[in-house]
Enzyme design. Structure first.
Site, short mmCIF file in Angstrom:
data_model
loop_
_atom_site.label_atom_id
_atom_site.label_comp_id
_atom_site.label_asym_id
_atom_site.label_seq_id
_atom_site.Cartn_x
_atom_site.Cartn_y
_atom_site.Cartn_z
CB SER A 30 33.19 44.06 38.04
OG SER A 30 33.55 44.26 36.70
N GLY A 31 31.78 44.73 40.68
CA GLY A 31 31.51 44.40 42.07
C GLY A 31 30.79 45.51 42.80
CB THR A 33 33.56 48.41 46.57
OG1 THR A 33 33.31 47.55 47.68
CG2 THR A 33 34.19 49.70 47.08
CB ALA A 89 40.39 43.16 45.65
CG ASP A 90 36.46 38.73 45.28
OD1 ASP A 90 35.35 39.17 45.62
OD2 ASP A 90 36.76 38.48 44.10
N GLY A 102 35.10 37.11 42.01
CA GLY A 102 33.87 36.64 42.61
C GLY A 102 32.68 36.81 41.69
CD GLU A 109 36.95 42.20 37.79
OE1 GLU A 109 35.91 42.61 38.34
OE2 GLU A 109 37.60 41.22 38.23
#
Length: 238
Positions: A30-31, A33, A89-90, A102, A109
């Site tokens: 997720s996210g 990138t 990753a954050d 985030g 995940e």
């Protein structure tokens, strides 16, 4: 032209897709990138460069994107193993420990990452830190009726925890599992991620937290050198 951070993300997304082989079961993260990685994977499937791929997504957002791109999907419970999981990753510390969540998807995940034979993290250079939680809050997913109690227990552990509020609706963020999220700042950051992960997860009312400990095999870091986006590969030493 894309800004420098987007260029870095695009570079690591492309590098991650190069690790995918025909017939793999993939964990699709997720996210922002990871979304670029899913787009690149969809393009390779459409062109025939990759075949017989099955994806396991970690969020509803990723599921929608993958389906629109024609990536075959299965539920986590429908696969015996995952060959490779790729996620963002954050924050990433020097020991390859992570903060994620985030987007409030860290429960799924972590399930996918822990099931995978290899877990590759894709980030831009801004996500590499010396110590976790100095610049990014630690997400803790809690049962809706327990958030006040957990907030107090986190304070006993030295953390300041705030209920995450939604940006586009009234009230708090609600996860895909129907729970709430506390965002936690530990005094001085997190010195021992493994210990803190266990302590938080042992609190009644906590489903999971965003510390990913001893799961990462490789980190692909997007960086800019002489104005050109490139990728630095960091591999964990056993």
């Amino acid at each position: 032209m894309a800004d420098l951070q987007t260029q870095m993300k695009q570079a690591v997304a492309a590098a991650a897709v190069e690790q995918i082989k025909d017939g793999m079961v993939l964990g699709l993260g997720s996210g922002s990138t990871a979304a670029l990685m899913i787009q690149a994977l969809g393009a390779k499937l459409a062109s025939g460069e990759l075949r017989e791929i099955v994806g396991v997504t970690t969020s509803f957002q990723g599921e929608v994107m993958a389906a629109e791109l024609g990536i075959p999907l299965r539920n986590l419970t429908a696969v015996d193993r995952i060959d490779l999981a790729i996620d963002g990753a954050d924050e990433v510390d020097p020991s390859f420990q992570l903060i994620k969540g985030g987007g409030a998807c860290h429960v799924q995940e972590k399930l996918v990452a822990s099931r995978a034979d290899r877990f590759v993290v894709v980030v831009d250079s801004t996500k590499i830190v010396d110590r976790l939680n100095l610049g990014f809050l630690l997400p803790v997913e809690v049962l809706p009726g327990a958030w006040r109690q957990v907030q107090g227990r986190l304070a006993e552990l030295g953390g300041i925890a705030d209920l995450r509020m939604a940006q586009c609706k009234a009230g708090p963020v609600v996860t895909d599992q129907g729970n709430l999220v506390l965002d936690v700042s530990m005094a001085g950051g997190i010195g021992d991620p493994e210990d803190l992960e266990c302590r938080i997860n042992n609190l009644p009312g906590v489903l999971e937290n965003g510390l990913f400990v001893n799961l990462t095999d490789e980190v692909l870091v997007g960086q800019i050198s002489d104005g050109v986006a490139g990728v630095r590969r960091l591999q964990r030493r056993e």
